[in-house]
Write a protein that holds these residues in place. Structure first.
Motif, PDB file in Angstrom:
ATOM      1  N   LEU A 193       0.598  -1.241   0.307  1.00 57.79           N
ATOM      2  CA  LEU A 193      -0.167   0.334   0.133  1.00 57.79           C
ATOM      3  C   LEU A 193       0.979   1.203  -0.295  1.00 57.79           C
ATOM      4  CD1 LEU A 193      -3.099  -0.760   2.048  1.00 57.79           C
ATOM      5  CD2 LEU A 193      -2.635  -1.701  -0.077  1.00 57.79           C
ATOM      6  N   VAL A 194       2.218   1.656   0.882  1.00 59.03           N
ATOM      7  CA  VAL A 194       3.198   2.281   0.485  1.00 59.03           C
ATOM      8  C   VAL A 194       3.898   2.594  -0.676  1.00 59.03           C
ATOM      9  CG1 VAL A 194       5.129   3.372   1.549  1.00 59.03           C
ATOM     10  CG2 VAL A 194       3.663   2.376   2.863  1.00 59.03           C
ATOM     11  N   ALA A 195       3.690   1.504  -0.990  1.00 62.66           N
ATOM     12  CA  ALA A 195       4.822   1.812  -2.683  1.00 62.66           C
ATOM     13  C   ALA A 195       3.693   2.149  -3.545  1.00 62.66           C
ATOM     14  CB  ALA A 195       4.999  -0.090  -3.426  1.00 62.66           C
ATOM     15  N   VAL A 196       2.269   1.553  -3.295  1.00 62.82           N
ATOM     16  CA  VAL A 196       1.127   2.913  -4.373  1.00 62.82           C
ATOM     17  C   VAL A 196       1.250   3.835  -4.398  1.00 62.82           C
ATOM     18  CG1 VAL A 196      -1.138   3.196  -4.551  1.00 62.82           C
ATOM     19  CG2 VAL A 196      -0.221   0.157  -4.496  1.00 62.82           C
ATOM     20  N   ARG A 197       1.011   4.505  -2.891  1.00 63.28           N
ATOM     21  CA  ARG A 197       0.978   5.992  -2.835  1.00 63.28           C
ATOM     22  C   ARG A 197       2.360   6.590  -3.090  1.00 63.28           C
ATOM     23  NH1 ARG A 197       2.410   7.260   3.240  1.00 63.28           N
ATOM     24  NH2 ARG A 197       4.208   6.611   2.403  1.00 63.28           N
ATOM     25  N   ASP A 198       3.451   5.564  -3.076  1.00 62.82           N
ATOM     26  CA  ASP A 198       4.976   6.458  -3.602  1.00 62.82           C
ATOM     27  C   ASP A 198       5.017   7.119  -4.917  1.00 62.82           C
ATOM     28  OD1 ASP A 198       5.719   6.715  -0.451  1.00 62.82           O
ATOM     29  OD2 ASP A 198       6.588   5.334  -0.954  1.00 62.82           O
ATOM     30  N   THR A 199       4.410   5.413  -5.180  1.00 67.41           N
ATOM     31  CA  THR A 199       4.154   5.638  -6.791  1.00 67.41           C
ATOM     32  C   THR A 199       3.277   6.658  -7.750  1.00 67.41           C
ATOM     33  OG1 THR A 199       4.753   3.131  -6.808  1.00 67.41           O
ATOM     34  CG2 THR A 199       3.931   3.724  -9.199  1.00 67.41           C
ATOM     35  N   VAL A 200       2.116   6.877  -6.909  1.00 66.38           N
ATOM     36  CA  VAL A 200       1.541   7.567  -7.374  1.00 66.38           C
ATOM     37  C   VAL A 200       2.088   9.082  -7.217  1.00 66.38           C
ATOM     38  CG1 VAL A 200      -0.529   8.791  -7.313  1.00 66.38           C
ATOM     39  CG2 VAL A 200      -1.168   6.351  -7.183  1.00 66.38           C
ATOM     40  N   LEU A 201       2.371   9.649  -5.795  1.00 69.27           N
ATOM     41  CA  LEU A 201       3.163  10.916  -5.616  1.00 69.27           C
ATOM     42  C   LEU A 201       4.790  11.026  -6.689  1.00 69.27           C
ATOM     43  CD1 LEU A 201       3.775  13.109  -3.813  1.00 69.27           C
ATOM     44  CD2 LEU A 201       5.044  11.426  -2.620  1.00 69.27           C
ATOM     45  N   ASN A 202       4.501  10.037  -6.832  1.00 72.05           N
ATOM     46  CA  ASN A 202       6.505  10.088  -7.525  1.00 72.05           C
ATOM     47  C   ASN A 202       5.731  10.304  -8.867  1.00 72.05           C
ATOM     48  OD1 ASN A 202       8.617   9.842  -5.924  1.00 72.05           O
ATOM     49  ND2 ASN A 202       8.673   7.535  -5.778  1.00 72.05           N
TER      50      ASN A 202
END
Length: 133
Positions: A96-105
């Motif tokens: 879930l953190v990886a999803v959030r970070d991917t969207v942000l990046n």
């Protein structure tokens, strides 16, 4: 009348034992054969995909191909880290953190937003670091 969404696969996935922990499934990613790693990847994805994809839809505020891309990128990033030896404890929160970070990046990268305009959002612009000339 057919339903607009196909039924979800059964849980646990076929061939998976509900007693198999994420750590147990991640072990072949580190040292197993390609066949064992493939099985583990499939079982981890079947176990966590629905929740991770749903979170990608929430983060993007839209369903569709972009949510699938973000979900796939989050799995790629997280499973690669598991293969390098990181612990498989709390795999779902890490996904879930990886999803959030991917969207942000992705939303902060001009080249990506040019190709994927759905990432351009006023909220996303507020969290992107200012670019230096």
């Amino acid at each position: 009348m057919p339903t607009p969404h196909p039924p979800r696969p059964p849980y646990p996935p076929p061939g998976g034992d509900p007693g198999e922990s994420d750590e147990f499934l991640a072990a072949p990613l580190r040292a197993g054969s390609d066949a064992e790693a493939s099985r583990s990847t499939a079982l981890l994805m079947a176990r966590h995909w629905p929740a991770v994809h749903d979170y990608a839809v929430v983060c993007l505020a839209t369903p569709g191909p972009l949510a699938h891309m973000v979900t796939g990128a989050a799995f790629h990033r997280t499973l690669a880290r598991l293969a390098l030896g990181e612990s498989a404890e709390a795999v779902r929160p890490r996904l879930l953190v990886a999803v959030r970070d991917t969207v942000l990046n992705w939303s902060c990268e001009d080249g990506i937003t040019a190709v994927l305009p759905a990432l351009r959002k006023p909220a996303g612009a507020a969290v992107c670091a200012p670019r230096r000339p």
